[in-house]
Every structure is written in structure tokens, then in C-alpha cells.
Design a protein around this motif. Structure first.
Motif, PDB file in Angstrom:
ATOM      1  N   ASN A 174       0.822  -1.211   0.000  1.00  0.00           N
ATOM      2  CA  ASN A 174       0.000   0.000   0.000  1.00  0.00           C
ATOM      3  C   ASN A 174       0.857   1.262   0.000  1.00  0.00           C
ATOM      4  N   ALA A 175       1.952   1.227   0.750  1.00  0.00           N
ATOM      5  CA  ALA A 175       2.841   2.391   0.821  1.00  0.00           C
ATOM      6  C   ALA A 175       3.419   2.721  -0.553  1.00  0.00           C
ATOM      7  N   ILE A 176       3.779   1.687  -1.301  1.00  0.00           N
ATOM      8  CA  ILE A 176       4.292   1.909  -2.658  1.00  0.00           C
ATOM      9  C   ILE A 176       3.218   2.559  -3.515  1.00  0.00           C
ATOM     10  N   GLY A 177       1.995   2.016  -3.434  1.00  0.00           N
ATOM     11  CA  GLY A 177       0.892   2.586  -4.216  1.00  0.00           C
ATOM     12  C   GLY A 177       0.604   4.021  -3.839  1.00  0.00           C
ATOM     13  N   ALA A 178       0.623   4.318  -2.542  1.00  0.00           N
ATOM     14  CA  ALA A 178       0.337   5.680  -2.082  1.00  0.00           C
ATOM     15  C   ALA A 178       1.398   6.663  -2.564  1.00  0.00           C
ATOM     16  N   LYS A 179       2.660   6.232  -2.542  1.00  0.00           N
ATOM     17  CA  LYS A 179       3.740   7.117  -2.999  1.00  0.00           C
ATOM     18  C   LYS A 179       3.640   7.365  -4.496  1.00  0.00           C
ATOM     19  N   ILE A 180       3.285   6.332  -5.243  1.00  0.00           N
ATOM     20  CA  ILE A 180       3.112   6.513  -6.689  1.00  0.00           C
ATOM     21  C   ILE A 180       1.998   7.517  -6.970  1.00  0.00           C
ATOM     22  N   LYS A 181       0.877   7.408  -6.234  1.00  0.00           N
ATOM     23  CA  LYS A 181      -0.222   8.353  -6.420  1.00  0.00           C
ATOM     24  C   LYS A 181       0.210   9.771  -6.059  1.00  0.00           C
ATOM     25  N   GLU A 182       1.065   9.882  -5.053  1.00  0.00           N
ATOM     26  CA  GLU A 182       1.546  11.205  -4.645  1.00  0.00           C
ATOM     27  C   GLU A 182       2.466  11.817  -5.699  1.00  0.00           C
ATOM     28  N   LEU A 183       3.366  11.001  -6.253  1.00  0.00           N
ATOM     29  CA  LEU A 183       4.341  11.509  -7.230  1.00  0.00           C
ATOM     30  C   LEU A 183       3.760  11.609  -8.639  1.00  0.00           C
ATOM     31  N   TYR A 184       2.824  10.710  -8.952  1.00  0.00           N
ATOM     32  CA  TYR A 184       2.235  10.671 -10.297  1.00  0.00           C
ATOM     33  C   TYR A 184       0.711  10.617 -10.178  1.00  0.00           C
TER      34      TYR A 184
END
Length: 459
Positions: A174-184
Motif C-alpha cells: 500500500n505504501a508503494i501505491g500511495a507514494k506513486i499516487k503522490e508523485l504521479y
């Protein structure tokens, strides 16, 4: 409605009167009497509670009655927010629309979401900032951060995260997904459990919308599949996922999967899928080290506004070593005992609470366990499984028992058959194939299998 202090305090007292009439006196005095109403503005009521533990308990046990009472007294659509007073500062937490856990999120019908309104279904609490680093997870976390910075463009595609239950696989994914949504922000990120994916696929088969199902998943930029080991034995689901996987990988999309075991140990999974799982990075999350367990306990207690001495933290960390989830459960249990029985949080209370956890030994699942669980689920006597009856319920119970015996034990087909109705190995093979076919096409039956599996895992 006017928002004067006297007015909203009076309305809150009306809410308390209603709640008091619907729960026990002890529960009311423990969980509602300490609440202080702070403000009511633009349809949002803010209340102060003693700790974050209160928030978790209220949402878990009393969210429905709180919401219905607020709507009745303050008006339809009223929202609730909590505040915790800590060291002269206050921290505000908005209440969830229903309990904010991963299972609740999964109930949404993902494939029907329009492209412009896709919900990533990520748990907002599972971010890198709350994923504490230690030697047991340093490599996996570093790989996860690299993937988040450049999804689909690193050598870590797919990313296969494995480890025992409770070590943080879902959190990291989930953390990976959240960071991707934040950056992209424009990227389409989706988290889905393997179980929900199977349910959706079964629905698409029944409704003749499989092409739409596949087309939807092929529009995702980062696809996160949790507990992918649950695809085991589901041949048609695996075949469909295989084509989705190939298309996404070919187009440079990021795939992230979690499992309770490494790819080479996955049973009932097609070899071509296992090969693809190993294309990128296979990252293991180990049980947390002693230092990491201490850091997790300090972080959680600080976050929740709870004071635990170093002596208590050391004792918990030294005796509870299997999973992060166990650590969180211990802290929650200690707080519950302290609050409900008005006991001081000391080493004696901690030892009594921890003892309830560490005395529990997880035993291998046996054929007897499986038969008992299956028969209890279907509401029949276990003797039916060993009888020669050809009635539908007897045959189904035998076949389901054989299916789970094949999945959870190391016994041969011949030994499984011998222990379940004294049948031969061919009967076991036929039973497993029958159950797999029903699992793929019957949503209700698939749900029954999942419920039985859940009960078996509770042992």
C-alpha cells in the motif's frame, strides 16, 4: 441550525441519552461518558476523546449507533471528527465512512468504476512514514521506494513481496501505491486482494462480461494483488490473470504481488505464472528483529498517546516476536484491560496480557481439523463424511474436505482418500477438480470456501 456552544452541547447530551438506552451501563461509562463535545461547525461535530485507542474501539464497536444517533439529533449528513489532546496540542482525526480497514475497502465493485473516478482502494494509514525500518525489512523497503519513484521502469518489475503473516506485506504494498499516487497523480493505481479478484472474475463469467473485466484491468498503471497464493487451484482465474499480467508488463506497467510464501513454494499455481513472478524482484519480509519490535512499540504508543515504560516495552518485544500484528494486538489488549477494569498499565498487567498470546501455539492443520470445520460450516455431523451416503450434502462435504486436505497437508491423494470416507486416489483427484470448477463459476460457493479457509487459519 445555529452553532452556539450551549446548543450543540445540549444536542450532544440528547445523543448520549439515546446511546445510554441502547448499550450497557458499563459500556456507556467506559466509552461515552469521557467524551467532550468541542465544536459544531458547518455540519461537523468535533469531540475530544482520551486516546487514539478510543477512536479505534468506538469505530469498531459503536460506529453505526453513533452515526444514526447524530443523524437523528443533529440532522442527516452530519459528520464527526475526533480530537486527542496531547502535551498541550490537539490532533484531529476525521471519522471513517464505515470502518476504515482493508476488508471494508474491498467490498466496493472495482471493475465498474469509470476511468476518471477510479479509487485506488489504498489504506491511507499504510504509508512509508509509518512503515518503520529495521534489518528485517530494509531491503524490501528500499526496493519498494525505488519502485515508487519510477514505477514500471526499474528492474524490480514485477515486485513479489513474501513473508509470514503479520510482518507488513500489505502495509508495504500500500505504501508503494500511495507514494506513486503522490508523485504521479494521473497514474491509475489499484490495490485488490486475490480473493476479491477471484470474486470479480466469477461475476464476469456469470454475466458474460469477461472481456470487460480483462479490459478494465489492462488500463491499470500499477496493479497490486495481495495474498496471491489464494489463486492456488483456481485454474481459470490464473489463466485470466496470466493474460492481464503479460499485457501490463509488455506495456511497462508496474505489477506488485504479495504472498505468504516464495514463488518456488507456491502449490497449485501454473508454472508459467511462477516463472513470471520471478522475472523482477522477489523480496522477503522477515519477522521483525528485537530492535525493530521495540521501535514499533514506541511509535505506536506515542501515536496513540499511551505511556508505556521502557521496562514494559522491553518485556513485550522480548516475548512477542512473530509479527507486527501481534505487537499491535498486545498494546490494544493492555489498553482495553486497563480502561475497562480501571487497572494501572504496569508490568504485572503486561505479563498477564502477553501470557494469553505466547501460550497460544499454532499447530499444523490436520485432516480431522478440516473435516470438523467443513461439517460445522455446512451444519452436518462429521459421521456423514465417513458414511457411504450419496446425498448431495454428504458428497459435497467429502469433496470440500478433500480439496482443503490437498491444500493444507502434505498427504498423498491416496492417504487423503483413506482418511476421508475411505476413498481411492482417483476420487480425491476428481473431488479437487470438481471443487475448483465450482469455485470458478459459483460466487456463493466461492464465498463459502473462503469462509471455511478463514476458520481454518484461525486455529
Amino acid at each position: 441550525m445555529k452553532n452556539g456552544k450551549a446548543e450543540y452541547i445540549g444536542l450532544w447530551k440528547c445523543c448520549l441519552d439515546i446511546i445510554r438506552d441502547n448499550i450497557t451501563k458499563e459500556a456507556y461509562n467506559t466509552w461515552f461518558a469521557p467524551i467532550v463535545p468541542l465544536s459544531y461547525k458547518e455540519g461537523k461535530l468535533t469531540i475530544q476523546v482520551p486516546s487514539r485507542f478510543y477512536i479505534e474501539f468506538l469505530e469498531d464497536k459503536y460506529l453505526d449507533i453513533i452515526k444514526s444517533t447524530l443523524y437523528k439529533v443533529f440532522g442527516e449528513g452530519t459528520t464527526l471528527s475526533y480530537t486527542i489532546q496531547m502535551a498541550g496540542a490537539s490532533i484531529e482525526y476525521p471519522v471513517a465512512e464505515g470502518k476504515q480497514n482493508q476488508k471494508a475497502v474491498e467490498e466496493k465493485n472495482i471493475p465498474s468504476a469509470p476511468v476518471s473516478e477510479l479509487d485506488a482502494h489504498l489504506n491511507p494509514s499504510y504509508i512509508f512514514e509509518t512503515f518503520l525500518e529495521g534489518n528485517s525489512n530494509k531491503l524490501s523497503r528500499s526496493v519498494g521506494e525505488a519502485v515508487a519513484q519510477n514505477p514500471g521502469k526499474t528492474i524490480f518489475n514485477p515486485l513479489f513481496i513474501f513473508g509470514p503473516s503479520g510482518v507488513g506485506k500489505t502495509h508495504l504494498a500500500n505504501a508503494i501505491g500511495a507514494k506513486i499516487k503522490e508523485l504521479y497523480p494521473s497514474k491509475r493505481v489499484l490495490y485488490v486482494s486475490a480473493h476479491l479478484f477471484q470474486v470479480q472474475y466469477t461475476d464476469s463469467v456469470r454475466n458474460n462480461t469477461t472481456n470487460d473485466f480483462i479490459n478494465f484491468y489492462q488500463t491499470i498503471d500499477t496493479l497490486i494483488i495481495d495474498d496471491i497464493q489464494e489463486f492456488a487451484g483456481a485454474t481459470k482465474t490464473q489463466n485470466t490473470f496470466f493474460h492481464i499480467f503479460n499485457q501490463l508488463h509488455l506495456n511497462g506497467k508496474q505489477l506488485i504481488m504479495t504472498s505468504d510464501r516464495s514463488p518456488v513454494l507456491l502449490q497449485g499455481m501454473e508454472e508459467r505464472l511462477i516463472t513470471r513472478f520471478k522475472w523482477g524482484m522477489v523480496a522477503e519480509l522477515e519477522k521483525p528483529s528485537l530492535d525493530l519490535r521495540k521501535d514499533i512499540l514506541r511509535y505506536k504508543t506515542k501515536r496513540d498517546g499511551v505511556k508505556l515504560t521502557d521496562e514494559i516495552i522491553d518485556y513485550i518485544a522480548e516475548n512477542v516476536s512473530d509479527s507486527i500484528r501481534d505487537l499491535e494486538g498486545i498494546v490494544a489488549s493492555i489498553l482495553a484491560y486497563s480502561t475497562i477494569y480501571n487497572e494501572e498499565v504496569d508490568l504485572d498487567l503486561t505479563k498477564r496480557t502477553v501470557k494469553k498470546f505466547i501460550n497460544f501455539e499454532t499447530k499444523p492443520i490436520t485432516v480431522e481439523d478440516i473435516i470438523n470445520t467443513v461439517c460445522a460450516h455446512f451444519g452436518i455431523d462429521t459421521s456423514v463424511v465417513f458414511s457411504k451416503s450419496r446425498k448431495r450434502d454428504a458428497v459435497l462435504a467429502r469433496q470440500v474436505s478433500m480439496f482443503f486436505a490437498k491444500k493444507y497437508t502434505d498427504l498423498s491423494n491416496a492417504k487423503i482418500g483413506a482418511q476421508i470416507g475411505n476413498k481411492d486416489h482417483a476420487t480425491v483427484i476428481h473431488a479437487c477438480k470438481t471443487i475448483e470448477d465450482m469455485q470458478e463459476t459459483d460466487k456463493r460457493f466461492n464465498e463459502s470456501l473462503h469462509e471455511i479457509q478463514t476458520e481454518l487459519k484461525k486455529r
